[in-house]
Design an enzyme around this catalytic site. Structure first.
Site, PDB file in Angstrom:
ATOM      1  N   ARG A  43       0.820  -1.215   0.000  1.00 12.37           N
ATOM      2  CA  ARG A  43       0.000   0.000   0.000  1.00 12.37           C
ATOM      3  C   ARG A  43       0.851   1.262   0.000  1.00 12.37           C
ATOM      4  O   ARG A  43       0.521   2.249  -0.668  1.00 12.37           O
ATOM      5  CB  ARG A  43      -0.961  -0.028   1.196  1.00 12.37           C
ATOM      6  CG  ARG A  43      -2.112  -0.984   0.977  1.00 12.37           C
ATOM      7  CD  ARG A  43      -2.953  -1.235   2.208  1.00 12.37           C
ATOM      8  NE  ARG A  43      -4.083  -2.103   1.861  1.00 12.37           N
ATOM      9  CZ  ARG A  43      -4.914  -2.635   2.738  1.00 12.37           C
ATOM     10  NH1 ARG A  43      -4.739  -2.408   4.039  1.00 12.37           N
ATOM     11  NH2 ARG A  43      -5.906  -3.405   2.342  1.00 12.37           N
TER      12      ARG A  43
ATOM     13  N   TYR B 243      -6.234  -1.112  -6.723  1.00 15.50           N
ATOM     14  CA  TYR B 243      -5.659  -2.339  -6.157  1.00 15.50           C
ATOM     15  C   TYR B 243      -4.983  -2.095  -4.814  1.00 15.50           C
ATOM     16  O   TYR B 243      -4.770  -0.978  -4.389  1.00 15.50           O
ATOM     17  CB  TYR B 243      -4.774  -3.081  -7.135  1.00 15.50           C
ATOM     18  CG  TYR B 243      -3.547  -2.439  -7.724  1.00 15.50           C
ATOM     19  CD1 TYR B 243      -2.963  -1.286  -7.224  1.00 15.50           C
ATOM     20  CD2 TYR B 243      -2.945  -3.050  -8.830  1.00 15.50           C
ATOM     21  CE1 TYR B 243      -1.825  -0.756  -7.794  1.00 15.50           C
ATOM     22  CE2 TYR B 243      -1.797  -2.522  -9.414  1.00 15.50           C
ATOM     23  CZ  TYR B 243      -1.240  -1.383  -8.892  1.00 15.50           C
ATOM     24  OH  TYR B 243      -0.120  -0.872  -9.455  1.00 15.50           O
ATOM     25  N   GLU B 244      -4.680  -3.188  -4.147  1.00 16.51           N
ATOM     26  CA  GLU B 244      -4.176  -3.189  -2.764  1.00 16.51           C
ATOM     27  C   GLU B 244      -5.154  -2.531  -1.796  1.00 16.51           C
ATOM     28  O   GLU B 244      -4.772  -1.890  -0.833  1.00 16.51           O
ATOM     29  CB  GLU B 244      -2.797  -2.519  -2.657  1.00 16.51           C
ATOM     30  CG  GLU B 244      -1.760  -3.030  -3.620  1.00 16.51           C
ATOM     31  CD  GLU B 244      -1.581  -4.543  -3.568  1.00 16.51           C
ATOM     32  OE1 GLU B 244      -1.979  -5.153  -2.569  1.00 16.51           O
ATOM     33  OE2 GLU B 244      -1.049  -5.096  -4.542  1.00 16.51           O
ATOM     34  N   GLY B 245      -6.440  -2.713  -2.067  1.00 12.16           N
ATOM     35  CA  GLY B 245      -7.490  -2.119  -1.244  1.00 12.16           C
ATOM     36  C   GLY B 245      -7.958  -0.827  -1.861  1.00 12.16           C
ATOM     37  O   GLY B 245      -7.238   0.180  -1.841  1.00 12.16           O
TER      38      GLY B 245
ATOM     39  N   GLN C 194      -9.711   2.124   1.975  1.00 17.20           N
ATOM     40  CA  GLN C 194      -8.650   2.785   2.752  1.00 17.20           C
ATOM     41  C   GLN C 194      -9.249   3.837   3.680  1.00 17.20           C
ATOM     42  O   GLN C 194      -8.851   3.961   4.844  1.00 17.20           O
ATOM     43  CB  GLN C 194      -7.634   3.447   1.812  1.00 17.20           C
ATOM     44  CG  GLN C 194      -6.926   2.501   0.865  1.00 17.20           C
ATOM     45  CD  GLN C 194      -6.122   1.444   1.583  1.00 17.20           C
ATOM     46  OE1 GLN C 194      -5.476   1.709   2.588  1.00 17.20           O
ATOM     47  NE2 GLN C 194      -6.170   0.223   1.072  1.00 17.20           N
TER      48      GLN C 194
END
Length: 593
Positions: A294, A434-436, A441
């Site tokens: 992230r 992506y990555e949350g 977030q």
């Protein structure tokens, strides 16, 4: 074709003038003298501009191709990967015992920005490997570390993270991929994973997949998820490669951007896997990888904004269009360059002030990670944990916005592919997802991180801002007016938003969660405001001390003043939105949308 020049001078400014890394008490930082980091950054910048950047458009136009189960990467990628490996760049901050150079993470982050600006899709291959190696380093057995890390650190073998399935993204408790225990202590992994970056390619001898799956008979939901090492090729006891595992790339996704990276559907059909960490503790192990990823994705948002800005500036200085309303600036030509026009200047200043402020924020965050990892500093760990959704969410949201603004400078020429500006916008777009996804977030920030450890870490941030303002309250009057006063007001807005959440969130959670994205952006602006105040102080001191490069510091001051005057007041808007609550957000029945 777009070009890229590594911002080595600005990176050095942040590392040494602002963060003063060589003077810090973090183990390994004393080695980071300015001459040493300059040599590393110059070499990384050279590779970025001369090797990686020219391949960016190649990766975009050619993409990756799946042929007989093997993914062929774009022309030149394999050769460039060999150059990056030969330079030892993938293992810059990894332990020496596994072939790395054990440099601090902050230096790796600075290098990573340059590589990502030059070619984001390419850099993902080594970036994902770094994350997978970090997870094995943190949670693997000695045997697993010795088996996989030397080759992964060198990028002879690459790595992936396999989370998402067709029916579940963020809600991983819904996953169906199963792991069946075997008598020899291994597991048979069966299921399908999608959106797997670098899941299959032709640049490495082996690919080490980290796969989330549920052990048969384990707990339901997220509590039953475990993490497994699933190599593409089995590794023999002597370290050589054996038979291919029972896994395959089913297809490559057709995507909006990052065409040079192979985003794969991965099918596991009873593939042999090895438990990484403890049973049913897969999320804890995966988050070692996810948190690093992230921060890295936040860097990608900043990196695309930087390279897009560089090209927009060059175009604005060269393109002749209209006349300056205050008087002709190019009397020998048919028109003045675009850069004379105030609205073009506004856009470029938006981009410049974001990129430079974001760079300082990102490197400060990386220095906190070093304090946490190299010193066991729990306060630093808590603070960077609080900041992670802000680094990821704010820098990618705003980074994408800045690529759009850079594209806009070109007018219609920015919309056609010949100029290459659309690639920066398309490549930046994935970083928000992506990555949350960034909405997640924001929910993580408001729903979990603010209250973590009784709110200790957000209070530490407020104290940090207050201390800076107090220590510099007797500074030059212009500094107080231009930097400290705006920062003070923005910090008050952030505190007021936090107080609102405490007062109203308990009554109705929708009041807090409806304002989560606004809060993330409010927080991000305050962080960049703090960074600009710190940079402004350093610039004023340098000018007062008779620097040999006054133009650099005067430019830095002017850029900082712009951010404080034109961008930081957005905190008031975000606070107003937050305090309006959730009633208007939730007013409609689902059927009325």
């Amino acid at each position: 074709m777009p070009t890229y020049t590594a911002p080595t001078k600005d990176l050095q400014f942040v590392l040494h003038d602002v963060l003063k890394i060589a003077e810090a008490d973090v183990p390994g930082y004393s080695e980071l003298e300015a001459d040493f980091t300059a040599a590393i950054l110059e070499e990384a910048g050279k590779i970025s501009s001369e090797v990686l950047a020219p391949l960016n458009v190649v990766g975009d136009t050619e993409g990756c191709k799946l042929e007989n189960g093997v993914v062929r990467t774009p022309t030149g990628f394999k050769e460039a990967f060999e150059q990056v490996k030969a330079g030892g760049w993938p293992g810059l901050d990894m332990p020496e015992e596994y072939g790395g150079q054990n440099m601090p993470y902050v230096l790796n982050t600075a290098v990573g920005e340059m590589f990502s600006s030059a070619n984001q899709a390419f850099t993902m291959y080594q970036g994902l490997t770094h994350g997978a190696a970090s997870a094995i380093l943190a949670h693997g057995s000695d045997e697993q570390k010795n088996t996989y890390l030397p080759n992964m650190v060198a990028c002879e073998w690459t790595g992936t993270m396999n989370l998402t399935e067709p029916h579940c993204g963020t809600d991983l408790g819904l996953m169906r991929t199963k792991a069946e225990p075997q008598a020899d202590g291994t597991y048979k992994i069966t299921g399908q994973k999608i959106f797997i970056s670098a899941g299959e390619h032709d640049m490495a001898d082996n690919i080490i997949h980290l796969v989330l799956a549920k052990i048969v008979g384990g707990p339901e939901g997220i509590k039953g998820v475990s993490l497994f090492i699933v190599p593409k090729f089995m590794v023999k006891e002597d370290g050589s490669l054996g038979n291919r595992n029972a896994l395959a790339c089913g297809k490559i996704e057709e995507k909006m951007g990052i065409h040079g990276n192979s985003t794969c559907v991965m099918n596991y059909d009873g593939a042999t896997g090895y438990l990484l960490g403890e049973e049913h503790k897969g999320m804890r192990a995966m988050f070692t990888m996810m948190n690093e990823a992230r921060v890295g994705v936040g860097m990608q948002g900043l990196a695309q904004a930087e390279v897009a800005y560089q090209n927009a500036v060059a175009y604005a200085k060269d393109r002749l269009q209209g006349r300056d309303v205050t008087g002709v600036k190019n009397p020998d030509g048919p028109a003045d360059p675009l850069i004379v026009h105030p609205d073009i200047r506004r856009s470029l200043m938006d981009q410049k002030s974001f990129a430079e402020g974001g760079r300082a924020f990102m490197l400060w965050g990386a220095s906190l990670i070093d304090r946490a990892h190299r010193m066991g500093d729990k306060d630093a760990d808590g603070l960077v944990s609080l900041m992670t959704p802000v680094i990821k969410g704010f820098l990618t949201d705003k980074g994408y916005d800045m690529t759009v603004q850079a594209q806009q400078i070109y007018g219609g020429h920015g919309y056609i592919e010949e100029q290459g500006m659309s690639q920066f916008t398309r490549d930046a777009r994935i970083a928000m997802i992506y990555e949350g996804a960034n909405g997640v977030q924001a929910l993580d920030l408001v729903g979990r991180k603010l209250a973590a450890d009784g709110g200790k870490h957000v209070m530490a941030f407020f104290d940090l801002v207050k201390t800076f303002i107090k220590e510099n309250g007797e500074a030059d009057e212009a500094f107080v007016k231009d930097f400290l006063n705006p920062l003070k007001q923005a910090s008050k807005d952030l505190q007021a938003a936090g107080m609102y959440f405490m007062a109203e969130g308990m009554k109705n959670p929708n009041n807090a969660l409806s304002g989560s994205t606004d809060f993330m952006h409010l927080f991000g602006h305050v962080c960049l405001g703090l960074m600009w105040a710190r940079m402004g102080k350093v610039a004023m001191e340098a000018l007062a001390g008779g620097t040999s490069d006054p133009e650099f510091y005067e430019t830095k001051l002017a850029t900082g003043r712009y951010y404080m005057a034109r961008q930081l007041p957005a905190t008031g808007m975000h606070l107003a939105r937050i305090q309006s609550g959730g009633a208007t957000v939730m007013a409609l029945d689902a059927a009325n949308f």
